[in-house]
Scaffold this motif. Structure first.
Motif, mmCIF file in Angstrom:
data_model
loop_
_atom_site.group_PDB
_atom_site.id
_atom_site.type_symbol
_atom_site.label_atom_id
_atom_site.label_comp_id
_atom_site.label_asym_id
_atom_site.label_seq_id
_atom_site.Cartn_x
_atom_site.Cartn_y
_atom_site.Cartn_z
ATOM 1 N N UNK A 279 0.870 -1.170 0.000
ATOM 2 C CA UNK A 279 0.000 0.000 0.000
ATOM 3 C C UNK A 279 0.907 1.220 0.000
ATOM 4 N N UNK A 280 0.580 2.230 -0.812
ATOM 5 C CA UNK A 280 1.390 3.445 -0.808
ATOM 6 C C UNK A 280 0.516 4.670 -0.987
ATOM 7 N N UNK A 281 0.999 5.768 -0.427
ATOM 8 C CA UNK A 281 0.406 7.093 -0.585
ATOM 9 C C UNK A 281 1.491 8.000 -1.139
ATOM 10 N N UNK A 282 1.158 8.793 -2.148
ATOM 11 C CA UNK A 282 2.105 9.732 -2.731
ATOM 12 C C UNK A 282 1.425 11.096 -2.813
ATOM 13 N N UNK A 283 2.154 12.124 -2.404
ATOM 14 C CA UNK A 283 1.657 13.487 -2.505
ATOM 15 C C UNK A 283 2.778 14.368 -3.033
ATOM 16 N N UNK A 284 2.432 15.245 -3.961
ATOM 17 C CA UNK A 284 3.397 16.176 -4.527
ATOM 18 C C UNK A 284 2.927 17.587 -4.182
ATOM 19 N N UNK A 285 3.795 18.347 -3.545
ATOM 20 C CA UNK A 285 3.448 19.722 -3.190
ATOM 21 C C UNK A 285 3.379 20.544 -4.470
ATOM 22 N N UNK A 286 2.205 21.071 -4.771
ATOM 23 C CA UNK A 286 2.015 21.866 -5.978
ATOM 24 C C UNK A 286 1.545 21.083 -7.188
ATOM 25 N N UNK A 287 1.606 19.776 -7.159
ATOM 26 C CA UNK A 287 1.235 18.882 -8.254
ATOM 27 C C UNK A 287 1.643 19.430 -9.613
ATOM 28 N N UNK A 288 0.774 19.476 -10.608
ATOM 29 C CA UNK A 288 1.090 19.853 -11.984
ATOM 30 C C UNK A 288 2.235 18.998 -12.533
ATOM 31 N N UNK A 289 2.058 17.665 -12.444
ATOM 32 C CA UNK A 289 3.056 16.689 -12.874
ATOM 33 C C UNK A 289 2.369 15.591 -13.682
ATOM 34 N N UNK B 231 8.176 16.078 -13.868
ATOM 35 C CA UNK B 231 7.935 17.483 -13.566
ATOM 36 C C UNK B 231 8.387 18.385 -14.720
ATOM 37 N N UNK B 232 8.497 17.850 -15.929
ATOM 38 C CA UNK B 232 9.008 18.659 -17.040
ATOM 39 C C UNK B 232 8.009 19.718 -17.508
ATOM 40 N N UNK B 233 6.762 19.645 -17.031
ATOM 41 C CA UNK B 233 5.766 20.652 -17.412
ATOM 42 C C UNK B 233 5.951 21.963 -16.662
ATOM 43 N N UNK B 234 6.697 21.927 -15.569
ATOM 44 C CA UNK B 234 6.859 23.112 -14.728
ATOM 45 C C UNK B 234 8.342 23.408 -14.543
ATOM 46 N N UNK B 235 8.664 24.663 -14.354
ATOM 47 C CA UNK B 235 10.054 25.040 -14.114
ATOM 48 C C UNK B 235 10.401 25.021 -12.637
ATOM 49 N N UNK B 236 9.381 24.953 -11.784
ATOM 50 C CA UNK B 236 9.606 24.938 -10.338
ATOM 51 C C UNK B 236 9.897 23.528 -9.861
ATOM 52 N N UNK B 237 10.783 23.400 -8.876
ATOM 53 C CA UNK B 237 11.048 22.117 -8.258
ATOM 54 C C UNK B 237 9.852 21.730 -7.401
ATOM 55 N N UNK B 238 9.584 20.428 -7.302
ATOM 56 C CA UNK B 238 8.466 19.920 -6.522
ATOM 57 C C UNK B 238 8.985 19.071 -5.369
ATOM 58 N N UNK B 239 8.257 19.071 -4.266
ATOM 59 C CA UNK B 239 8.569 18.218 -3.131
ATOM 60 C C UNK B 239 7.601 17.040 -3.150
ATOM 61 N N UNK B 240 8.148 15.826 -3.072
ATOM 62 C CA UNK B 240 7.345 14.607 -3.088
ATOM 63 C C UNK B 240 7.428 13.959 -1.714
ATOM 64 N N UNK B 241 6.254 13.600 -1.183
ATOM 65 C CA UNK B 241 6.188 12.904 0.099
ATOM 66 C C UNK B 241 5.458 11.594 -0.153
#
Length: 94
Positions: A17-27, A75-85
């Motif tokens: 079982x896994x949960x994934x969350x990306x701060x800001x998404x758009x990925x 994350x190539x759609x965005x120029x901002x770095x994303x944090x993944x938890x």
């Protein structure tokens, strides 16, 4: 930027079982199980807009043989770095 989360299945009959969350998404997000000789697509890669996803993605997979679960976050759609938890939990099934 392409990010990969690799989770090893060392035994057959393991339920993960896994949960994934990306701060800001758009990925672009996808999941696949890779044993020795082939690939099983668990979830096809799809674009997740920043406004559409608020909750973490949760999924499970029962491995019929040893292998790796590969979670891909592109994350190539965005120029901002994303944090993944993410978090995982595994149990053996009969």
């Amino acid at each position: 930027m392409l990010g990969l989360i690799l989770i090893d299945f060392e035994f057959q009959g393991v339920l993960l079982l896994w949960d994934v969350s990306v701060v800001g998404w758009d990925v672009v997000y996808g999941e696949e199980f890779v044993p020795e000789t082939y690939t099983v697509i668990v979830r096809k890669p799809r674009k997740i807009a920043a406004s559409a996803q608020v909750e973490p993605i949760r999924n499970t997979y029962k491995a019929s043989e040893p292998g790796k679960l590969v979670i891909t976050i592109d994350n190539s759609l965005s120029k901002k770095k994303k944090t993944v938890v993410y978090r995982t939990k595994s149990t053996t099934t009969a």
